[in-house]
Design an enzyme around this catalytic site. Structure first.
Site, PDB file in Angstrom:
ATOM      1  CG  HIS A 171      -4.815  -6.346  -0.552  1.00 59.37           C
ATOM      2  ND1 HIS A 171      -6.041  -6.419   0.053  1.00 59.37           N
ATOM      3  CD2 HIS A 171      -4.867  -7.190  -1.618  1.00 59.37           C
ATOM      4  CE1 HIS A 171      -6.816  -7.260  -0.625  1.00 59.37           C
ATOM      5  NE2 HIS A 171      -6.127  -7.740  -1.649  1.00 59.37           N
ATOM      6  CE  LYS A 221      -3.795  -2.394   2.370  1.00 58.62           C
ATOM      7  NZ  LYS A 221      -4.649  -2.409   3.599  1.00 58.62           N
ATOM      8  CG  ASN A 259      -3.412  -2.738   7.055  1.00 56.25           C
ATOM      9  OD1 ASN A 259      -3.361  -2.136   5.980  1.00 56.25           O
ATOM     10  ND2 ASN A 259      -4.388  -3.567   7.351  1.00 56.25           N
ATOM     11  CD  GLU A 304      -8.320  -9.211  -3.902  1.00 55.02           C
ATOM     12  OE1 GLU A 304      -9.118  -9.000  -2.983  1.00 55.02           O
ATOM     13  OE2 GLU A 304      -7.153  -9.618  -3.692  1.00 55.02           O
ATOM     14  CB  THR A 354      -7.159  -6.962   9.450  1.00 55.24           C
ATOM     15  OG1 THR A 354      -7.509  -8.039   8.587  1.00 55.24           O
ATOM     16  CG2 THR A 354      -7.606  -5.640   8.850  1.00 55.24           C
ATOM     17  CE1 TYR A 374      -9.215  -3.544   0.664  1.00 51.26           C
ATOM     18  CE2 TYR A 374      -8.514  -1.377  -0.061  1.00 51.26           C
ATOM     19  CZ  TYR A 374      -8.236  -2.591   0.544  1.00 51.26           C
ATOM     20  OH  TYR A 374      -6.968  -2.846   1.030  1.00 51.26           O
TER      21      TYR A 374
HETATM   22  P1  GDP Z   1      -7.504  -7.311   5.160  1.00 53.14           P
HETATM   23  O1  GDP Z   1      -8.081  -8.335   4.206  1.00 53.14           O
HETATM   24  O2  GDP Z   1      -6.695  -7.939   6.250  1.00 53.14           O
HETATM   25  O3  GDP Z   1      -6.727  -6.225   4.445  1.00 53.14           O
HETATM   26  O4  GDP Z   1      -8.737  -6.628   5.907  1.00 53.14           O
HETATM   27  P2  GDP Z   1     -10.203  -6.192   5.368  1.00 53.14           P
HETATM   28  O5  GDP Z   1     -10.461  -6.776   4.018  1.00 53.14           O
HETATM   29  O6  GDP Z   1     -11.184  -6.497   6.453  1.00 53.14           O
HETATM   30  O7  GDP Z   1     -10.089  -4.606   5.269  1.00 53.14           O
HETATM   31  C1  GDP Z   1      -9.407  -4.021   4.194  1.00 53.14           C
HETATM   32  C2  GDP Z   1      -8.551  -2.887   4.721  1.00 53.14           C
HETATM   33  O8  GDP Z   1      -9.405  -1.894   5.285  1.00 53.14           O
HETATM   34  C3  GDP Z   1      -7.606  -3.262   5.852  1.00 53.14           C
HETATM   35  O9  GDP Z   1      -6.397  -3.840   5.397  1.00 53.14           O
HETATM   36  C4  GDP Z   1      -7.377  -1.912   6.500  1.00 53.14           C
HETATM   37  O10 GDP Z   1      -6.442  -1.136   5.740  1.00 53.14           O
HETATM   38  C5  GDP Z   1      -8.747  -1.270   6.370  1.00 53.14           C
HETATM   39  N1  GDP Z   1      -9.536  -1.475   7.582  1.00 53.14           N
HETATM   40  C6  GDP Z   1     -10.143  -2.619   7.994  1.00 53.14           C
HETATM   41  N2  GDP Z   1     -10.777  -2.424   9.153  1.00 53.14           N
HETATM   42  C7  GDP Z   1     -10.562  -1.126   9.480  1.00 53.14           C
HETATM   43  C8  GDP Z   1     -10.971  -0.298  10.587  1.00 53.14           C
HETATM   44  O11 GDP Z   1     -11.654  -0.738  11.506  1.00 53.14           O
HETATM   45  N3  GDP Z   1     -10.558   1.008  10.568  1.00 53.14           N
HETATM   46  C9  GDP Z   1      -9.797   1.510   9.555  1.00 53.14           C
HETATM   47  N4  GDP Z   1      -9.419   2.801   9.608  1.00 53.14           N
HETATM   48  N5  GDP Z   1      -9.392   0.779   8.503  1.00 53.14           N
HETATM   49  C10 GDP Z   1      -9.784  -0.524   8.476  1.00 53.14           C
HETATM   50 MG    MG Z   2      -9.537  -8.117   2.782  1.00 56.04          MG
END
Ligand code: GDP
Ligand code: MG
Length: 152
Positions: free
Chosen positions: A117, A11, A114, A128, A93, A51
């Site tokens: 991805h 990212k 974080n 994707e 995550t 997303y």
């Molecule tokens: P991943 O698959 O581990 O990347 O997690 P997800 O698919 O659930 O979410 C996608 C991305 O959204 C995450 O990698 C974070 O960058 C962001 N994200 C997820 N949950 C949160 C949250 O509670 N707060 C914020 N600010 N960002 C979030």
């Molecule tokens: Mg995800």
């Protein structure tokens, strides 16, 4: 052998913090094969499509803004169990819940920064990869280390 491909992205924060090399090394060192790699700054529509499953979350606008804030290193990695193991290499995550030794556990603190991805299922990996790469951008070759990484 279940050879899979997974979409891994560094990212904008990971690119800006100089973590492209260290993150690529995690996948190379583990034995995975790099199939595609490019540095891209996609538009908002592309990131909203990436997303789409999260569009109703309160953090969605901030997430898209973060992802659109600079170049992203987009990659496809291939190998046995690449999707699940890719997620293991990334860590949880929320980086505060990520084990030390994982990418997020070593390089990140906030969930909204974080650094990487990774696809969460084989089905989503296919979607994707198709969203981020043209078919001709995916390279087909045998890695020189293949016979030293795999028993069969
Ligand atoms: P991943 O698959 O581990 O990347 O997690 P997800 O698919 O659930 O979410 C996608 C991305 O959204 C995450 O990698 C974070 O960058 C962001 N994200 C997820 N949950 C949160 C949250 O509670 N707060 C914020 N600010 N960002 C979030
Ligand atoms: Mg995800």
């Amino acid at each position: 052998m279940s050879t899979e491909q997974t979409f891994i992205a560094i990212k904008p924060d990971g690119v800006q913090r100089g973590l492209v090399g260290p993150i690529i090394s995690r996948f190379e060192n583990r034995g995975y094969k790099l199939v595609a790699l490019k540095l891209v700054t996609p538009g908002v529509a592309h990131l909203e499509a990436h997303y789409a499953d999260l569009k109703d979350k309160p953090f969605f606008p901030g997430l898209v803004k973060y992802m659109a804030s600079g170049p992203i290193a987009a990659m496809v990695w291939e190998g046995k169990d690449a999707v699940k193991t890719g997620r293991t290499l990334l860590g949880a995550t929320n980086p505060l819940a990520s084990a030390p030794g994982t990418i997020r556990g070593d390089y990140a603190i906030d969930v909204g920064r974080n650094v990487c991805h990774g696809s969460d299922s084989v089905e989503n990996a296919k979607k994707e990869i198709a969203l981020w790469f043209k078919p001709e951008e995916l390279n087909s070759y045998k890695s020189a280390s293949y016979d030293w990484v795999y028993e069969n």
